[in-house]
Design an enzyme around this catalytic site. Structure first.
Site, PDB file in Angstrom:
ATOM      1  CD  GLU A   1      52.113  51.556   1.225  1.00 35.07           C
ATOM      2  OE1 GLU A   1      51.032  50.912   1.204  1.00 35.07           O
ATOM      3  OE2 GLU A   1      52.459  52.328   0.316  1.00 35.07           O
TER       4      GLU A   1
ATOM      5  CB  SER B   1      51.649  55.403   2.205  1.00 38.53           C
ATOM      6  OG  SER B   1      52.899  55.547   1.565  1.00 38.53           O
ATOM      7  CG  HIS B   2      54.772  59.246   1.959  1.00 40.09           C
ATOM      8  ND1 HIS B   2      54.953  57.894   1.801  1.00 40.09           N
ATOM      9  CD2 HIS B   2      55.528  59.595   3.020  1.00 40.09           C
ATOM     10  CE1 HIS B   2      55.802  57.451   2.719  1.00 40.09           C
ATOM     11  NE2 HIS B   2      56.160  58.461   3.474  1.00 40.09           N
TER      12      HIS B   2
END
Length: 344
Positions: free
Chosen positions: A185, A44-45
């Protein structure tokens, strides 16, 4: 899924950011953090965030050539004005001053102002633990999260991170959003057409939802731990917002004005030097800390970041795998910087 070596991932991300118009310093610091996220299994990053950065620049919500200004405010306080650029280059500019002040005073703080933020905090925390310091960091975001008992998004995802140096071992690090889950997310689930677990969010009517689109369409994320997460999130709003002269998450979202850019606010980083807190030799006390942490795994518990370090070791050998769709979007953006980018 598409397999990429870490070198290929770096080349791809750096090319996109440079073509988009980011300066060399921002390309370097953004690429380091984005690839580190993918490398450590924090998708997600990870590479997905390249789309976010390019979109924020194209929307005029980040200054891609900003040069941070470092100000020495007090013996234990350094301020860095990011001047509307991403926080990572500002953090790098202020880090030597923060480390020096912490080593001398035992404790020091760095306030990063007027920064745009998208990234996890653990890469920054690891810079402090690498220097033998204990670190803490936090920041607001956009108002996507409803406080406990409410249904109107007033708080940000408001991450909080902590790091403890461990000689000869990866540091003890935790980094988590005070929301039930990171915003990324939910975005990744929405992009993939997947549902989200109950307890992550509510819809516009305040009802529990498993539809990520309902969260985007007027709903709200929830804090972790009910009122406890809500209180921690509020604390972060205050100490990384008004305390350092910067925006709250509500103000950040208003500043965005529907552009879908990364949050604009401040960040607070604290560094503590155990050698200045302890009278006499700190080694025995640090050994007691090691005894505590070493007892976790045999007890059946898992240390925070343990899976991340395992993913890192694997990625250093095997590279990373990303969805075909994401790879296609990244390649298209690399080849045509004018291509329409909408990461949400």
């Amino acid at each position: 899924m598409i397999q990429l070596s870490l070198a290929d991932a770096r080349t791809l991300v750096a090319a996109i950011l440079a073509n988009a118009g980011f300066s060399e310093g921002h390309v370097r610091t953004l690429t380091d953090t984005i690839v580190a996220g993918e490398r450590d299994g924090c998708t997600s990053h990870g590479l997905y965030r390249t789309l976010v950065c390019a979109h924020s620049l194209k929307a005029g919500k980040v200054n891609g050539t900003a040069v941070p200004e470092v100000q020495d405010l007090a013996p234990a306080i350094v301020r860095v004005d990011a001047r509307g650029g991403y926080s990572l280059l500002a953090f790098e500019a202020g880090l030597p001053h923060l480390i020096e002040k912490a080593r001398h005073n035992g404790i020091a703080a760095m306030a990063i102002n007027h920064c745009v933020h998208f990234s996890a905090l653990w890469p920054e925390i690891e810079r402090l633990t690498d220097a033998g310091l204990v670190g803490l960091a936090c920041n607001p975001s956009h108002a996507w999260v409803a406080p406990s008992g409410g249904r109107v998004p007033l708080l940000g995802t408001n991450p909080f991170a902590f790091g403890w140096p461990r000689p000869g071992k990866p540091p003890y690090v935790f980094d988590f959003a005070t929301s039930a889950v990171a915003r990324g997310e939910i975005e990744l689930r929405r992009r993939a057409g997947e549902s989200i677990p109950e307890g992550w969010a509510i819809d516009a009517d305040g009802n529990t939802t498993t539809d990520p689109q309902a969260v985007v369409d007027g709903g709200a994320m929830l804090t972790f731990g009910g009122h406890k997460g809500s209180a921690l999130s509020t604390m972060i709003e205050l100490i990384a917002g008004p305390l350092i002269g910067d925006l709250t998450s509500m103000e950040s979202l208003r500043h965005d004005a529907g552009a879908g850019g990364s949050p604009y606010h401040g960040e607070l980083v604290l560094a503590l030097n155990p050698a200045r807190f302890i009278v006499g030799d700190p080694a025995p006390h640090m050994s007691r800390a090691e005894a505590l942490l070493d007892a976790f795994v045999p007890s059946g518990a898992r240390l925070p970041s343990q899976r991340r370090y395992e993913a890192r070791a694997k990625s250093l050998v095997e590279g990373v795998r990303i969805p075909d769709q994401l790879h296609a979007e990244l390649v298209a953006l690399r080849d045509d910087p004018a291509a329409r980018v909408m990461p949400g």
